[in-house]
Design an enzyme around this catalytic site. Structure first.
Site, PDB file in Angstrom:
ATOM      1  N   HIS A  68      50.042  44.615  59.873  1.00  0.00           N
ATOM      2  CA  HIS A  68      50.136  43.285  60.490  1.00  0.00           C
ATOM      3  C   HIS A  68      50.616  43.401  61.937  1.00  0.00           C
ATOM      4  O   HIS A  68      50.114  42.703  62.823  1.00  0.00           O
ATOM      5  CB  HIS A  68      51.066  42.376  59.691  1.00  0.00           C
ATOM      6  CG  HIS A  68      50.443  41.813  58.465  1.00  0.00           C
ATOM      7  ND1 HIS A  68      49.733  40.636  58.451  1.00  0.00           N
ATOM      8  CD2 HIS A  68      50.417  42.281  57.193  1.00  0.00           C
ATOM      9  CE1 HIS A  68      49.295  40.394  57.239  1.00  0.00           C
ATOM     10  NE2 HIS A  68      49.700  41.374  56.446  1.00  0.00           N
ATOM     11  N   GLY A 122      48.279  27.492  52.725  1.00  0.00           N
ATOM     12  CA  GLY A 122      47.041  27.984  52.142  1.00  0.00           C
ATOM     13  C   GLY A 122      47.348  29.091  51.158  1.00  0.00           C
ATOM     14  O   GLY A 122      48.499  29.502  51.004  1.00  0.00           O
ATOM     15  N   GLU A 172      62.396  40.188  63.640  1.00  0.00           N
ATOM     16  CA  GLU A 172      62.488  40.264  62.179  1.00  0.00           C
ATOM     17  C   GLU A 172      63.757  39.555  61.740  1.00  0.00           C
ATOM     18  O   GLU A 172      64.858  39.954  62.103  1.00  0.00           O
ATOM     19  CB  GLU A 172      62.489  41.720  61.733  1.00  0.00           C
ATOM     20  CG  GLU A 172      61.174  42.411  62.038  1.00  0.00           C
ATOM     21  CD  GLU A 172      61.138  43.855  61.590  1.00  0.00           C
ATOM     22  OE1 GLU A 172      62.039  44.289  60.847  1.00  0.00           O
ATOM     23  OE2 GLU A 172      60.187  44.541  61.995  1.00  0.00           O
ATOM     24  N   ALA A 212      59.262  39.039  56.360  1.00  0.00           N
ATOM     25  CA  ALA A 212      58.994  40.094  55.369  1.00  0.00           C
ATOM     26  C   ALA A 212      60.029  41.205  55.474  1.00  0.00           C
ATOM     27  O   ALA A 212      60.529  41.508  56.554  1.00  0.00           O
ATOM     28  CB  ALA A 212      57.599  40.670  55.570  1.00  0.00           C
ATOM     29  N   GLY A 233      43.623  32.563  55.917  1.00  0.00           N
ATOM     30  CA  GLY A 233      43.518  32.397  57.360  1.00  0.00           C
ATOM     31  C   GLY A 233      44.734  31.733  57.988  1.00  0.00           C
ATOM     32  O   GLY A 233      44.705  31.345  59.157  1.00  0.00           O
TER      33      GLY A 233
END
Length: 195
Positions: free
Chosen positions: A60, A14, A75, A46, A19
Site C-alpha cells: 500500500h 464500501g 501511522e 493498520a 475502491g
C-alpha cells in the site's frame, strides 16, 4: 474523468477492494493539485500483526507513493482524534484509512492474545472525541471505512458485537460528515451531500 470536489468532511464506505482507498487518494491528489500551498496527510491505522500484514502495508505504501507522491503518511492506530486535531489545518487535507482497523485496534488489540470471554465494549469516549475532531477540523477530512453489515448475520458473539459496533461507528461518522459516498465495484454513489 469528472473533476472531484473535496468536501469539508467525507466518509467513504464500501466492501473490501471496492475502491474506497483509491477514491480517498484521488481526493488527496485533487486537493494537492488545487494549490501549491496545499498539503495532504494519510493517517494509517493498520498495524503489522504478521508477515502478510507487513507485506500488505508495504505494498500500500509503494502504491500510494506512485499514485499520490505528495501524500505524507502518519501511522496512528488508536489516537485518531488527537491526530486530526494536531495535523488538521486549512491547507491540509487529512485522510484516515481506515476506521474499521481503528475500531479493531480498540476492540481486539493484537497484543491481547489471551482468550477473553468478555466481548470488548464499543469505545464510546474515543468515538465521541473522533466525532468532535471531524466536526471541528480546521481543514478537510476524508475517512475510509468498511461496510460489513450488508451480509448474513455472522456466527459468534464477538463477531456479531464487532459488526454492531462498526455499524454504530459508521452511522455516527456519517451524521458528522458533510458527504457520504458508497463505493461498489470502483464506482462512487453519493448517499449524502453534494456529489
Amino acid at each position: 474523468m469528472t473533476e472531484l470536489v473535496v468536501a469539508r468532511s467525507e466518509l467513504i464506505l464500501g466492501g473490501q477492494k471496492s475502491g474506497k482507498s483509491r477514491r480517498a487518494e484521488l481526493l488527496a491528489r485533487q486537493w494537492l493539485a488545487q494549490s501549491p500551498s496545499h498539503d495532504a496527510l494519510l493517517v494509517a491505522t493498520a498495524q503489522p500483526w504478521d508477515d502478510e500484514m507487513r507485506e500488505r502495508i508495504a505494498r500500500h505504501q509503494r502504491d500510494r507513493a506512485e499514485r499520490v507522491p505528495g501524500l505524507r503518511t502518519l501511522e496512528e492506530p488508536l489516537q485518531l482524534a488527537q491526530a486530526l486535531a494536531q495535523h488538521g489545518s486549512p491547507r491540509t487535507l487529512v485522510v484516515v484509512d481506515c476506521l474499521t482497523l481503528w475500531l479493531t485496534n480498540w476492540l481486539m488489540p493484537a497484543e491481547n492474545n489471551e482468550s477473553n470471554s468478555d466481548v470488548a465494549q464499543y469505545p464510546r469516549e474515543q468515538a465521541a472525541m473522533l466525532l468532535e475532531a471531524i466536526q471541528t477540523s480546521a481543514g478537510p477530512v476524508v475517512l475510509v471505512g468498511n461496510e460489513i453489515g450488508l451480509g448474513v448475520i455472522p456466527m459468534g458473539r464477538e463477531t456479531r458485537a464487532f459488526v454492531d459496533a462498526l455499524g454504530m461507528l459508521n452511522q455516527a461518522v456519517a451524521q458528522a460528515c458533510e458527504r457520504v459516498t458508497l463505493m461498489a465495484a470502483g464506482l462512487p454513489l453519493t448517499l449524502k451531500g453534494p456529489p
